[in-house]
Design a protein around this motif. Structure first.
Motif, PDB file in Angstrom:
ATOM      1  N   TYR A  70     -50.568 -43.913 148.261  1.00 37.13           N
ATOM      2  CA  TYR A  70     -49.846 -43.072 147.315  1.00 37.13           C
ATOM      3  C   TYR A  70     -48.506 -43.654 146.893  1.00 37.13           C
ATOM      4  O   TYR A  70     -47.956 -43.265 145.866  1.00 37.13           O
ATOM      5  N   ASN A  71     -47.945 -44.579 147.682  1.00 43.24           N
ATOM      6  CA  ASN A  71     -46.680 -45.204 147.291  1.00 43.24           C
ATOM      7  C   ASN A  71     -46.905 -46.604 146.726  1.00 43.24           C
ATOM      8  O   ASN A  71     -45.974 -47.404 146.634  1.00 43.24           O
ATOM      9  N   SER A 105     -47.295 -49.082 143.875  1.00 43.84           N
ATOM     10  CA  SER A 105     -46.927 -49.182 142.462  1.00 43.84           C
ATOM     11  C   SER A 105     -48.095 -49.644 141.606  1.00 43.84           C
ATOM     12  O   SER A 105     -48.392 -49.050 140.571  1.00 43.84           O
ATOM     13  N   SER A 152     -50.655 -46.873 141.108  1.00 43.06           N
ATOM     14  CA  SER A 152     -50.222 -45.793 140.217  1.00 43.06           C
ATOM     15  C   SER A 152     -50.366 -46.198 138.752  1.00 43.06           C
ATOM     16  O   SER A 152     -50.645 -45.357 137.894  1.00 43.06           O
ATOM     17  N   TRP A 185     -53.424 -37.119 144.639  1.00 45.85           N
ATOM     18  CA  TRP A 185     -51.989 -37.324 144.510  1.00 45.85           C
ATOM     19  C   TRP A 185     -51.537 -37.280 143.058  1.00 45.85           C
ATOM     20  O   TRP A 185     -52.096 -37.955 142.194  1.00 45.85           O
ATOM     21  N   PHE A 193     -48.749 -38.610 141.203  1.00 43.79           N
ATOM     22  CA  PHE A 193     -47.628 -39.535 141.410  1.00 43.79           C
ATOM     23  C   PHE A 193     -46.461 -39.244 140.473  1.00 43.79           C
ATOM     24  O   PHE A 193     -45.334 -39.687 140.718  1.00 43.79           O
ATOM     25  N   HIS A 194     -46.712 -38.473 139.422  1.00 45.55           N
ATOM     26  CA  HIS A 194     -45.623 -38.122 138.502  1.00 45.55           C
ATOM     27  C   HIS A 194     -44.614 -37.198 139.192  1.00 45.55           C
ATOM     28  O   HIS A 194     -43.412 -37.322 139.000  1.00 45.55           O
ATOM     29  N   HIS A 195     -45.140 -36.255 140.002  1.00 41.47           N
ATOM     30  CA  HIS A 195     -44.276 -35.272 140.659  1.00 41.47           C
ATOM     31  C   HIS A 195     -44.234 -35.453 142.178  1.00 41.47           C
ATOM     32  O   HIS A 195     -43.669 -34.621 142.888  1.00 41.47           O
ATOM     33  N   LYS A 196     -44.849 -36.540 142.663  1.00 40.23           N
ATOM     34  CA  LYS A 196     -44.817 -36.875 144.091  1.00 40.23           C
ATOM     35  C   LYS A 196     -45.306 -35.724 144.961  1.00 40.23           C
ATOM     36  O   LYS A 196     -44.636 -35.281 145.896  1.00 40.23           O
ATOM     37  N   GLN A 197     -46.494 -35.222 144.662  1.00 39.46           N
ATOM     38  CA  GLN A 197     -47.052 -34.143 145.464  1.00 39.46           C
ATOM     39  C   GLN A 197     -48.576 -34.234 145.506  1.00 39.46           C
ATOM     40  O   GLN A 197     -49.201 -34.748 144.574  1.00 39.46           O
ATOM     41  N   GLU A 198     -49.147 -33.780 146.614  1.00 40.62           N
ATOM     42  CA  GLU A 198     -50.602 -33.766 146.728  1.00 40.62           C
ATOM     43  C   GLU A 198     -51.128 -32.440 146.202  1.00 40.62           C
ATOM     44  O   GLU A 198     -50.604 -31.371 146.545  1.00 40.62           O
TER      45      GLU A 198
END
Length: 407
Positions: free
Chosen positions: A311-312, A314, A317, A347, A349-354
């Motif tokens: 999820y982190n 780059s 994403s 995930w 990734f725009h709002h960093k939430q699952e």
């Protein structure tokens, strides 16, 4: 190309067979169309290129070999070796400790390190400042170095153009380990500034053209420029390099834009073209291939896309970003996120939430799914996703049949 000793747990006989067949059919890598895995009621369009790149395999090889060859020694990684939780967790289970998290926050105090400790530099590389700190502790900073050769290529190119009096513009995420490392190496040779996207590139363009007062630069690019940066003199000759995992098309667009601004400002000079350095050769081949493969995959009709990776990550994403432009897309870290034929955790990734979504698979006779993964994602995880999807349709046995047919 050099081969690496990557743990078998990350390999997939099925995916390896498919990749080898495609490679034999297209040795020049000109065909970016997906591979159709036809299971009848379920069709999977597998991207032409995905998964471990050269730099990731190199890092995994060095890190696991270092652990195996140094029993009893304390072994540290500066931070996550690559952006994949499964690989990093495997290293943690082997006793490896992380000195920092991915944002650079300290997890193990520098003072706790001893000269006979082993410190591994991750695939993203590290800053010259951290190399100096390790040296001061009596630890050789480059003895266990897994820095991707293509990242080092960017550093070398930045140094080359810096020595020719060009300012370096780095297209990258300011907080990313690789961009922090590239910024550190570049600023020791030449004035350097980081832009994270086209919007910031256009902002920089306003300073280049003189449309925006130089006094505003410090605040707008806070933390993203080298000490002593002079807007009036350091933006007259520039070159663009990139964090290797960025969208290649965006890097090229940013380079083209800044070049255009430069040429327009100095159009009356006979040597105006010499004010912009050609740095196209810093684009990573794997980033380019994986993104081109997604573009090729998206030329075929499908119901949804699934992208597998950390999820982190780059580079992962950006694959998600490309897919989202065309269809519903689900970013997952492994098959464990496929809870059932009706439920999925994925995930944003725009709002960093699952997110926890329902009815992600359409209720129809035939479902077509696009599937790809990031450059730090083991092929075994992609096979796991294929098998889990097949289980939702009572087709688990088809995976082994497919593996045999591709041999």
């Amino acid at each position: 190309m050099k081969t690496f000793n990557v743990p078998i747990i990350y390999r997939s006989p099925l995916i390896t067979a498919i990749k080898n067949r495609r490679k034999q059919q297209d040795r020049m890598k000109k065909d970016f169309s997906p591979t159709l895995l036809d299971f009848g009621t379920l069709k999977i369009m597998l991207a032409r290129h995905f998964g471990f790149c050269y730099g990731v395999e190199n890092a995994i090889d060095i890190a696991f070999r270092t652990v195996d060859e140094n029993p009893g020694k304390r072994i540290f990684l500066l931070s996550e070796m690559i952006h994949n939780p499964h690989v990093n967790d495997d290293l943690l289970e082997k006793g490896v400790q992380f000195i920092m998290d991915t944002s650079g926050n300290q997890l193990v105090p520098w003072e706790a390190l001893q000269p006979d400790d082993i410190v591994i530099i991750p695939a993203f590389g590290t800053t010259l400042e951290i190399e100096a700190r390790l040296s001061a502790l009596g630890i050789s900073p480059l003895q266990y170095n897994t820095t991707c050769p293509f990242v080092e290529k960017v550093w070398n190119r930045a140094e080359q153009i810096g020595q020719k009096a060009y300012t370096v513009v780095v297209h990258g995420k300011p907080g990313h380990e690789e961009t922090r490392a590239t910024f550190s190496h570049s600023r020791h040779t030449t004035p350097t500034v980081v832009v994270k996207d086209m919007a910031e590139a256009q902002l920089l363009g306003e300073f280049i053209s003189g449309k925006r007062p130089a006094a505003e630069f410090a605040e707008l690019f806070k933390g993203q420029y080298s000490p002593g940066f002079n807007v009036e003199t350091d933006l007259q000759r520039v070159g663009v390099v990139n964090q290797t995992t960025m969208l290649a098309t965006e890097t090229q667009a940013i380079a083209d834009y800044i070049r255009g601004v430069i040429l327009e400002k100095y159009q009356h000079e006979a040597n105006a073209g010499e004010r912009f350095a050609d740095t196209r050769d810093t684009l990573c081949y794997a980033t380019n291939d994986n993104q081109s493969a997604v573009t090729g995959m998206l030329q075929v009709p499908a119901d949804l896309a699934i992208v597998v990776g950390g999820y982190n990550s780059s580079n992962t994403s950006h694959l998600v970003e490309l897919c989202e432009e065309k269809m519903p897309t689900f970013f997952i870290s492994s098959d464990e996120k496929l809870l059932s034929a009706n439920e999925i955790r994925h995930w944003d990734f725009h709002h960093k939430q699952e997110l926890h979504s329902f009815s992600f698979l359409p209720d129809q006779d035939v479902v077509t799914i696009m599937l790809t993964s990031g450059a730090s994602c083991p092929d075994a995880l992609v096979e796991g996703v294929i098998r889990k999807l097949l289980s939702f349709y009572g087709l688990e046995h088809k995976a082994d049949e497919l593996a045999e047919s591709w041999k």
